[in-house]
Design an enzyme around this catalytic site. Structure first.
Site, PDB file in Angstrom:
ATOM      1  N   HIS A 134     -15.377 -14.687  29.096  1.00 32.04           N
ATOM      2  CA  HIS A 134     -16.575 -15.323  28.947  1.00 32.04           C
ATOM      3  C   HIS A 134     -16.566 -16.846  28.520  1.00 32.04           C
ATOM      4  O   HIS A 134     -17.454 -17.614  28.628  1.00 32.04           O
ATOM      5  CB  HIS A 134     -17.613 -14.813  28.020  1.00 32.04           C
ATOM      6  CG  HIS A 134     -19.033 -14.887  28.542  1.00 32.04           C
ATOM      7  ND1 HIS A 134     -19.665 -16.191  28.965  1.00 32.04           N
ATOM      8  CD2 HIS A 134     -20.228 -14.164  28.636  1.00 32.04           C
ATOM      9  CE1 HIS A 134     -20.686 -16.164  29.253  1.00 32.04           C
ATOM     10  NE2 HIS A 134     -21.128 -14.788  28.981  1.00 32.04           N
ATOM     11  N   ASP A 183     -18.934 -17.246  33.166  1.00 35.96           N
ATOM     12  CA  ASP A 183     -20.142 -16.717  32.728  1.00 35.96           C
ATOM     13  C   ASP A 183     -20.622 -15.639  33.675  1.00 35.96           C
ATOM     14  O   ASP A 183     -19.965 -15.495  34.711  1.00 35.96           O
ATOM     15  CB  ASP A 183     -21.255 -17.934  33.070  1.00 35.96           C
ATOM     16  CG  ASP A 183     -20.974 -18.961  32.024  1.00 35.96           C
ATOM     17  OD1 ASP A 183     -21.419 -20.001  32.288  1.00 35.96           O
ATOM     18  OD2 ASP A 183     -20.318 -18.705  31.004  1.00 35.96           O
TER      19      ASP A 183
END
Lengths: 324, 405
Positions: free
Chosen positions: B379, B383
């Site tokens: 992450h 995203d």
């Protein structure tokens, strides 16, 4: 132990060696009166003008006499009043004294000792304040001694006079009047053996001549700041006690080298290169050299202090070194 | 003139090697280039070649011993030469690191690891020597000198922290009896270390989807024969996944990247790793430039890599070149699972078992072969929406392969 001044210690060495060996004789400008720095003062009273005598101002000839006399079996100890005048005798020193034994296949030897003071006195100007050690360490065939204390001065001078090689014995003007412990009994200081004045685990400061006392002052200040410094005095630049220096670097892993001569191509550069060649994997930081600026030494006392190294500059350099 | 033989640095993360087998004994003659001994590293087994011709004068490491990179293992010399073995007694202090390691060829560098500031890691010579002797990877050490320079004190601090951590962990105590103790192999330790680090450093974000594998199955059945004759290798569903993922990574470059301090490095090549289970471990060889290969080429490469993986004959490059990993546990009846990212990659696809399931199509219930996929992404780089789009494209591509052309 009794304390005597550096100049006295040298005088004792000369007297003892002249008593011991009839071939030893002392001469130069103003030696009969012992003028300038008083080292030879009073020697003429004991040994007479045959063995202690003045010369005119003729530096090249002074050393030339030593070359000739030593080839004929004598053991001359000429004095050149300021090391700044040694350039005038370079040919005799470098091309004769340093080379004739080799070039004659050992048929002659030149057991001479040229004594000369270097370094700051205080506003003596650019032509009378230099430290030219590096000029002579660069000439194969010469030994170079640079005593920092009265003890080392006496012991090294006796060794120099007994040595069959030509020796440049470079003293320090400001050290002449500094007293220090000197035994009454006879002793010698061997060439090629460094002296550690102080032990500390954080870094090694290699210091030469008058800079030894500056380094010791700096070390005291640094101790207050939590840095323990070893102060190592090589005592002779040729032969150099490489082992002692490298062993110290292996312990402390950081080195600073202090000399009174100018930085560029100085004695510090040679020592730094040796360390980098042999023990680079022991270094925790780059090697630092602290030396005079690469400029003629000023007459003005303020500027003279600005140009020359001192304990404060050593402390600053070491602080920087410890943080890298 | 004696020649020292040292453990070479075979990779970015390598710090130690275990001696597996000596092929020569003291007194044996040896030619330059002949294999002297075999070592095991955290990734591969490797045969160390003799750097010189002569006679084996001394063997300084035993089978089973672990020696750090740069450590000496043997001395080669002339038959009549006398070697003073006392010089090699305390190896840790006297290892001439610079000379010995250079003798072993391409030395991959703890020196030129990039760091946040975009420059080299600055390390003092003695700190570097200490790190090599103790088997420490300098990328894990914080430097306290100028510009993040690593000094002796920093390496010492790291060592002490490691010791303390070990001490704090401590052996578990309690009423449980130990039935068997299995010492960790080098590979096991490497897996443990790397995956712990990955799990800890990269915030894993998991996305899942279901894929109707009808078209893929049809493709595999229809084309198996044709592909087979070219490759002599039976096409597997993994080959399809490898190719599909490789094609899609062009459009989704963030999933083919790695983090380097502050910089996201999009990698030029798309090398898809396939997780291969071993007896007591896991290894991930990668099919190079999978996006540029025909399906049958991928199948052939995949078969070769898996075979050599099981034999321990992969090269380090074949493992380290992976940019994205695909893992399939369908053969173990696993319907769904998630994976830990293979550092320093930014994505990993987990493929479950394809099973016939009832699904709704056009208002009616039909039976279709369904597979559940999960995608884990880092992450910090990728995203949710970015990962989701990739997974969506993958689902659509597998359900309508023509979309992938």
């Amino acid at each position: 132990m009794r304390e005597i001044k550096y100049a006295e210690a040298l005088r004792e060495a000369l007297a003892e060696e002249m008593r011991r060996d009839q071939r030893v004789f002392v001469y130069g400008e103003d030696v009969e009166l012992g003028y300038a720095f008083t080292v030879c003062k009073g020697l003429i009273d004991e040994f007479g003008r045959e063995r202690v005598f003045d010369t005119p101002i003729c530096e090249q000839t002074i050393v030339g006499i030593a070359v000739g006399a030593s080839m004929m079996g004598m053991r001359p100890v000429p004095e050149i009043q300021f090391c700044d005048l040694l350039p005038m005798c370079m040919d005799q020193i470098c091309n004769s004294a340093a080379k004739l034994r080799y070039m004659s296949g050992g048929q002659v030897s030149l057991p001479l000792v040229v004594r000369s003071p270097a370094g700051k006195w205080g506003s003596f100007g650019a032509q009378h304040s230099q430290t030219l050690d590096a000029w002579f360490t660069h000439v194969p065939g010469l030994k170079v001694a640079v005593p920092a204390t009265p003890y080392d001065a006496k012991g090294l001078l006796k060794t120099a006079i007994r040595d069959d090689s030509p020796v440049l014995f470079i003293e320090r003007k400001l050290l002449y009047q500094i007293p220090g412990p000197v035994p009454e009994e006879e002793y010698l200081v061997p060439f090629g053996e460094a002296r550690i004045h102080r032990e500390g685990k954080d870094l090694t400061i290699v210091a030469v001549g008058r800079m030894v006392s500056e380094a010791l002052k700096a070390a005291e200040q640094l101790e207050k700041e939590g840095v323990q410094a070893t102060v190592l005095d090589p005592r002779t630049l040729v032969p150099l006690d490489t082992k002692a220096i490298l062993d110290s670097v292996r312990q402390t892993h950081r080195v600073a080298i202090v000399e009174e001569g100018p930085k560029r191509a100085g004695v510090g550069g040679e020592i730094a290169a040796l360390i980098a060649e042999e023990v680079v994997d022991e270094l925790d930081a780059p090697i630092r050299r602290i030396a005079a600026l690469d400029t003629p030494i000023p007459f003005s006392p303020v500027l003279e202090n600005y140009v020359l190294p001192n304990d404060r500059k050593i402390v600053e350099a070491v602080r920087d070194l410890m943080s890298i | 003139m004696a020649t020292e033989v040292a453990i070479p640095n075979l990779g970015y993360t390598m710090t130690v090697a275990k001696i597996l087998k000596w092929l020569k004994s003291v007194g044996d003659p040896v030619e330059a280039g002949e294999i002297l001994l075999e070592i095991e590293t955290d990734k591969v087994n490797y045969g160390i070649e003799s750097p010189a011709s002569g006679v084996v004068k001394a063997i300084l490491a035993k089978v089973g011993e672990e020696i750090p990179v740069g450590g000496l293992v043997a001395i080669i010399g002339r038959a009549d030469e006398e070697i003073d073995l006392r010089l090699y007694e305390k190896r840790e202090e006297k290892t001439p690191v610079s000379k010995a390691v250079q003798a072993q060829g391409p030395r991959e560098v703890i020196q030129t690891v990039s760091r946040p500031k975009g420059g080299r890691v600055l390390v003092s010579p003695v700190a570097r020597k200490m790190a090599q002797e103790k088997g420490i990877n300098l990328t894990f050490v914080t430097g306290s000198g100028h510009s993040g320079r690593i000094r002796m004190a920093d390496v010492e601090k790291y060592l002490n922290a490691a010791k303390t951590a070990k001490m704090e962990a401590g052996p578990p105590s309690g009423p449980l009896e130990v039935a068997e103790i299995i010492p960790m192999t080098t590979m096991r330790r490497a897996i443990a270390r790397r995956l712990s680090q990955s799990f800890h450093d990269a915030p894993h974000f998991n996305l899942c989807t279901e894929v109707d594998m009808t078209e893929v199955k049809r493709f595999l059945d229809l084309n198996a024969q044709k592909a087979d004759s070219q490759a002599e290798v039976k096409l597997s569903v993994n080959d399809i996944f490898i190719k599909a993922v490789a094609i899609l990574l062009h459009a989704h470059p963030r999933l083919n990247s790695r983090l380097n301090g502050d910089q996201i490095e999009i990698l030029r090549d798309i090398n898809i790793g396939l997780a291969v289970a071993l007896d007591d471990g896991l290894i991930v060889p990668a099919v190079e430039k999978a996006d540029q290969k025909r399906l049958w080429q991928i199948a052939r490469d995949r078969k070769d890599l898996v075979e050599r993986a099981r034999q321990g004959r992969l090269s380090l490059a074949e493992i380290e070149r992976g940019t994205f990993t695909v893992s399939n546990l369908g053969m173990y009846d696993i319907v769904f699972f998630t994976s830990i990212l293979n550092p320093p990659q930014s994505g990993i696809l987990s493929i479950g078992q394809t099973m016939d399931r009832p699904v709704v199509r056009n208002g009616a219930v039909v039976i279709r072969p369904i597979v559940e996929l999960s995608l884990a992404v880092d992450h910090r780089i990728v995203d949710g929406a970015v990962g989701a789009k990739f997974l969506q494209d993958l689902k659509n591509g597998l359900e309508n392969p023509i979309l992938l052309i």
